[in-house]
Design a protein around this motif. Sequence first.
Motif, PDB file in Angstrom:
ATOM      1  N   GLY B   8       0.798  -1.212   0.000  1.00  0.00           N
ATOM      2  CA  GLY B   8       0.000   0.000   0.000  1.00  0.00           C
ATOM      3  C   GLY B   8       0.833   1.265   0.000  1.00  0.00           C
ATOM      4  N   GLN B   9       2.110   1.149   0.312  1.00  0.00           N
ATOM      5  CA  GLN B   9       2.972   2.337   0.373  1.00  0.00           C
ATOM      6  C   GLN B   9       3.516   2.736  -1.001  1.00  0.00           C
ATOM      7  OE1 GLN B   9       5.856   1.141   3.456  1.00  0.00           O
ATOM      8  NE2 GLN B   9       5.035   2.776   4.731  1.00  0.00           N
ATOM      9  N   GLY B  10       3.286   1.917  -1.987  1.00  0.00           N
ATOM     10  CA  GLY B  10       3.768   2.246  -3.322  1.00  0.00           C
ATOM     11  C   GLY B  10       5.189   1.789  -3.587  1.00  0.00           C
ATOM     12  N   ILE B  11       5.593   0.731  -2.907  1.00  0.00           N
ATOM     13  CA  ILE B  11       6.967   0.240  -3.041  1.00  0.00           C
ATOM     14  C   ILE B  11       7.256  -0.199  -4.493  1.00  0.00           C
ATOM     15  CG2 ILE B  11       8.604  -1.550  -2.289  1.00  0.00           C
ATOM     16  CD1 ILE B  11       7.941   0.609  -0.169  1.00  0.00           C
ATOM     17  N   GLN B  12       6.316  -0.959  -5.068  1.00  0.00           N
ATOM     18  CA  GLN B  12       6.552  -1.450  -6.432  1.00  0.00           C
ATOM     19  C   GLN B  12       6.554  -0.296  -7.434  1.00  0.00           C
ATOM     20  OE1 GLN B  12       7.639  -4.501  -6.814  1.00  0.00           O
ATOM     21  NE2 GLN B  12       7.249  -4.953  -4.659  1.00  0.00           N
ATOM     22  N   LEU B  13       5.743   0.729  -7.144  1.00  0.00           N
ATOM     23  CA  LEU B  13       5.745   1.923  -8.004  1.00  0.00           C
ATOM     24  C   LEU B  13       7.103   2.622  -7.940  1.00  0.00           C
ATOM     25  CD1 LEU B  13       3.896   4.039  -9.677  1.00  0.00           C
ATOM     26  CD2 LEU B  13       3.901   5.308  -7.531  1.00  0.00           C
ATOM     27  N   MET B  14       7.655   2.707  -6.724  1.00  0.00           N
ATOM     28  CA  MET B  14       8.977   3.339  -6.574  1.00  0.00           C
ATOM     29  C   MET B  14      10.016   2.574  -7.385  1.00  0.00           C
ATOM     30  SD  MET B  14       8.700   3.908  -2.444  1.00  0.00           S
ATOM     31  CE  MET B  14      10.384   4.419  -2.098  1.00  0.00           C
ATOM     32  N   GLY B  15       9.952   1.248  -7.306  1.00  0.00           N
ATOM     33  CA  GLY B  15      10.900   0.423  -8.057  1.00  0.00           C
ATOM     34  C   GLY B  15      10.782   0.659  -9.553  1.00  0.00           C
ATOM     35  N   LYS B  16       9.557   0.730 -10.010  1.00  0.00           N
ATOM     36  CA  LYS B  16       9.330   0.892 -11.445  1.00  0.00           C
ATOM     37  C   LYS B  16       9.798   2.276 -11.921  1.00  0.00           C
ATOM     38  CE  LYS B  16       7.080  -0.727 -15.226  1.00  0.00           C
ATOM     39  NZ  LYS B  16       6.673  -2.030 -15.733  1.00  0.00           N
ATOM     40  N   VAL B  17       9.522   3.298 -11.117  1.00  0.00           N
ATOM     41  CA  VAL B  17       9.945   4.661 -11.498  1.00  0.00           C
ATOM     42  C   VAL B  17      11.473   4.734 -11.541  1.00  0.00           C
ATOM     43  CG1 VAL B  17       9.992   7.077 -10.756  1.00  0.00           C
ATOM     44  CG2 VAL B  17       7.840   5.793 -10.675  1.00  0.00           C
ATOM     45  N   LEU B  18      12.116   4.135 -10.537  1.00  0.00           N
ATOM     46  CA  LEU B  18      13.582   4.153 -10.528  1.00  0.00           C
ATOM     47  C   LEU B  18      14.133   3.393 -11.744  1.00  0.00           C
ATOM     48  CD1 LEU B  18      16.288   4.784  -9.211  1.00  0.00           C
ATOM     49  CD2 LEU B  18      16.041   2.715  -7.814  1.00  0.00           C
ATOM     50  N   ALA B  19      13.554   2.224 -12.024  1.00  0.00           N
ATOM     51  CA  ALA B  19      14.049   1.416 -13.150  1.00  0.00           C
ATOM     52  C   ALA B  19      13.871   2.155 -14.469  1.00  0.00           C
ATOM     53  CB  ALA B  19      13.319   0.073 -13.182  1.00  0.00           C
ATOM     54  N   LEU B  20      12.702   2.738 -14.664  1.00  0.00           N
ATOM     55  CA  LEU B  20      12.458   3.464 -15.923  1.00  0.00           C
ATOM     56  C   LEU B  20      13.328   4.718 -16.014  1.00  0.00           C
ATOM     57  CD1 LEU B  20       8.574   3.145 -16.222  1.00  0.00           C
ATOM     58  CD2 LEU B  20      10.254   2.252 -17.845  1.00  0.00           C
ATOM     59  N   GLY B  21      13.547   5.374 -14.869  1.00  0.00           N
ATOM     60  CA  GLY B  21      14.409   6.555 -14.861  1.00  0.00           C
ATOM     61  C   GLY B  21      15.834   6.185 -15.246  1.00  0.00           C
ATOM     62  N   ALA B  22      16.299   5.050 -14.727  1.00  0.00           N
ATOM     63  CA  ALA B  22      17.665   4.605 -15.030  1.00  0.00           C
ATOM     64  C   ALA B  22      17.792   4.205 -16.504  1.00  0.00           C
ATOM     65  CB  ALA B  22      18.043   3.429 -14.123  1.00  0.00           C
ATOM     66  N   ILE B  23      16.765   3.536 -17.018  1.00  0.00           N
ATOM     67  CA  ILE B  23      16.760   3.150 -18.446  1.00  0.00           C
ATOM     68  C   ILE B  23      16.872   4.410 -19.318  1.00  0.00           C
ATOM     69  CG2 ILE B  23      15.186   2.434 -20.284  1.00  0.00           C
ATOM     70  CD1 ILE B  23      15.784  -0.073 -19.257  1.00  0.00           C
ATOM     71  N   ALA B  24      16.159   5.450 -18.902  1.00  0.00           N
ATOM     72  CA  ALA B  24      16.167   6.699 -19.672  1.00  0.00           C
ATOM     73  C   ALA B  24      17.564   7.321 -19.688  1.00  0.00           C
ATOM     74  CB  ALA B  24      15.157   7.677 -19.092  1.00  0.00           C
ATOM     75  N   GLU B  25      18.372   6.972 -18.696  1.00  0.00           N
ATOM     76  CA  GLU B  25      19.743   7.501 -18.657  1.00  0.00           C
ATOM     77  C   GLU B  25      20.742   6.482 -19.201  1.00  0.00           C
ATOM     78  OE1 GLU B  25      20.670   9.542 -15.055  1.00  0.00           O
ATOM     79  OE2 GLU B  25      18.817  10.710 -15.171  1.00  0.00           O
ATOM     80  N   ASN B  26      20.230   5.567 -20.027  1.00  0.00           N
ATOM     81  CA  ASN B  26      21.056   4.578 -20.731  1.00  0.00           C
ATOM     82  C   ASN B  26      21.808   3.635 -19.806  1.00  0.00           C
ATOM     83  OD1 ASN B  26      20.373   5.365 -23.383  1.00  0.00           O
ATOM     84  ND2 ASN B  26      21.716   7.148 -23.152  1.00  0.00           N
ATOM     85  N   LEU B  27      21.236   3.395 -18.635  1.00  0.00           N
ATOM     86  CA  LEU B  27      21.835   2.399 -17.743  1.00  0.00           C
ATOM     87  C   LEU B  27      21.130   1.057 -17.963  1.00  0.00           C
ATOM     88  CD1 LEU B  27      21.941   4.692 -14.597  1.00  0.00           C
ATOM     89  CD2 LEU B  27      23.933   3.854 -15.866  1.00  0.00           C
ATOM     90  N   PHE B  28      21.783  -0.009 -17.529  1.00  0.00           N
ATOM     91  CA  PHE B  28      21.195  -1.348 -17.612  1.00  0.00           C
ATOM     92  C   PHE B  28      20.456  -1.632 -16.305  1.00  0.00           C
ATOM     93  CE2 PHE B  28      24.424  -1.305 -20.775  1.00  0.00           C
ATOM     94  CZ  PHE B  28      23.970  -2.147 -21.781  1.00  0.00           C
ATOM     95  N   VAL B  29      19.289  -2.237 -16.428  1.00  0.00           N
ATOM     96  CA  VAL B  29      18.409  -2.351 -15.273  1.00  0.00           C
ATOM     97  C   VAL B  29      17.769  -3.731 -15.182  1.00  0.00           C
ATOM     98  CG1 VAL B  29      16.293  -1.476 -14.219  1.00  0.00           C
ATOM     99  CG2 VAL B  29      17.810   0.093 -15.387  1.00  0.00           C
ATOM    100  N   GLN B  30      17.642  -4.211 -13.959  1.00  0.00           N
ATOM    101  CA  GLN B  30      16.777  -5.364 -13.691  1.00  0.00           C
ATOM    102  C   GLN B  30      15.883  -5.016 -12.509  1.00  0.00           C
ATOM    103  OE1 GLN B  30      18.114  -9.709 -13.215  1.00  0.00           O
ATOM    104  NE2 GLN B  30      17.562  -9.191 -11.106  1.00  0.00           N
TER     105      GLN B  30
END
Lengths: 368, 188
Positions: B8-30
């Motif tokens: 309920g705290q949005g943990i998975q949303l935080m993970g997804k935002v961080l992952a997509l943000g990193a992808i946008a900066e041409n980093l590799f993400v899992q």
Amino acid sequence: MALRLMDGSQAIAEAAIAAGLKFYSGYPMSPATDLLEQMASRLPQAGGVCINAETEIGGVNMALGAAVTGFRAASGSCGQGLALMQEAIAEAALNETPLVIFNMARNQQDYFQATRGGGWGDYRTITLAPKDVPEAVELTQLLFHLTDKYRVPGILLGDNLIARTQVGVNVAPIDFGALPAKDWALDGTMGGTGKSRSIFTFAYGKHNEPGLGPTYHWRKIAEKFETIAAEEVRWEEGDCDDAEIVVTAFGTGGKFVEFVARQLRAEGVKIGWFRPITLWPFPGAALEKATARARKVLVFELNAGQMIDDVRLNVADRHKVQAIGGISFDASGLNLGPYMNAPVLRRRIEAAIAGQPLPDVAHAQGEH
Amino acid sequence: MFISGIGGQGIQLMGKVLALGAIAENLFVQLTGEYGGAMRGGSTVAAVVIGAERLRALPVVSEGGAALLMHDKFVDESVMPKLRPGSLIVAESSIVDLLPDLDGHHVIPFPAKTIALEIGNAQSTGLVLLAAYCAITGLVDVESLVTAMKQVVPSYRRQHVEANEKALRAGFEAAPRLAAPVSFEVVA
């Protein structure tokens, strides 16, 4: 090269579409449901059709029907659903129809089902087992190529971790070379044009046009599988040349084994790793060579012992072979269990090397 | 790194935002999520692996060097045993005193909830904390986080985009910039 964040189900759907998939019919079952959902949303946009069939049997037979028309077609489910599809898979093998099946399995208990098959007749099923999402993208496209090339069914054997792990990937069409024309395909013209085809399992022929007859038809099919076994073997290995210990595993398990073996090698342990990419055809000759000098050959698979049969068949001294995996589920029963974890695997490898009993970990009981 | 909290705290949303943000900066993400059957208050962890080169990370992440904590519950089992010595822990200030096993780690408390309340949206506490983590480490720029958040929010939740953006920018601004700069480790 821009990467996109996708989970494995999404990446496999995109790879299938990049390979020219036009028809998918499946039936939802976790963790294969995600793939069906991706197909449902993406295939129509790519000029294809996706059907959520009434059963797995309906789904696979619709895909078989679509494949007979020459379009790339696929079906999919998880292990239990694949069990229901066996008759159609055998039929595709025996009547020579390219058909791709995705098994996003709940665990690693489908090795026998995939490599031995459950249908009737002398046939095998090309089975590709990716270690991760980027490899799944490549092998999905390869599977469409191979099934077309040999006119056979093929299985992509994945799992929950491949279906749901999100990674940055690039899905681009891969060119595997030219394929023979599909002059056997039904094209909808009947009676008069001469282009209609009857695809019939038994090439027994008719009085005025004798076919191969049962013996020669089945021999022709069997020879084709011999050719595939000789020419389409794929595997990956590392550090086996001087290895005293070689650890084998397939699919996701192979990735974990490679990771831990590299760790141990960096610490001075003479260990190598071997991962079949084609579970059928099994890379037996390569495994025999890779394990020639090994003192022990360890098999890590999350089941009661399935691939270990193929390992024993191919390692020169079968007494060197030892299972270090076992049945291991998470509490939901839908996912790989705590054995699929680097520290756990490492402890089991170390115990096997030392000739000690394998350490277990706690598995949850009765949770839902 | 691990992002941990309760359902309920949005943990998975935080993970997804961080992952997509990193992808946008041409980093590799899992990105992998561990959570139970859609239950509020249950354990939820997002494991994000980010690298400058193609990753060799396993899809079950057994070890990490950073944690972003929204709640003290469950972390004794789900996160703390997996942190290497000297890990960076960015935690919501109000829970820091309740956290177990902090010895040997670099702990930075951050008042994400207070900031979220100041901008009038308590629900965005997680995004405030995520942006703070990115400012502290220099991992992903706030503009990439904002773009990523817009990608993640579904069309029927469009009304939250503005508040979310405000939260990301506020968290990024208020955090001690580059207090613990990220360095990518090379695994053998």
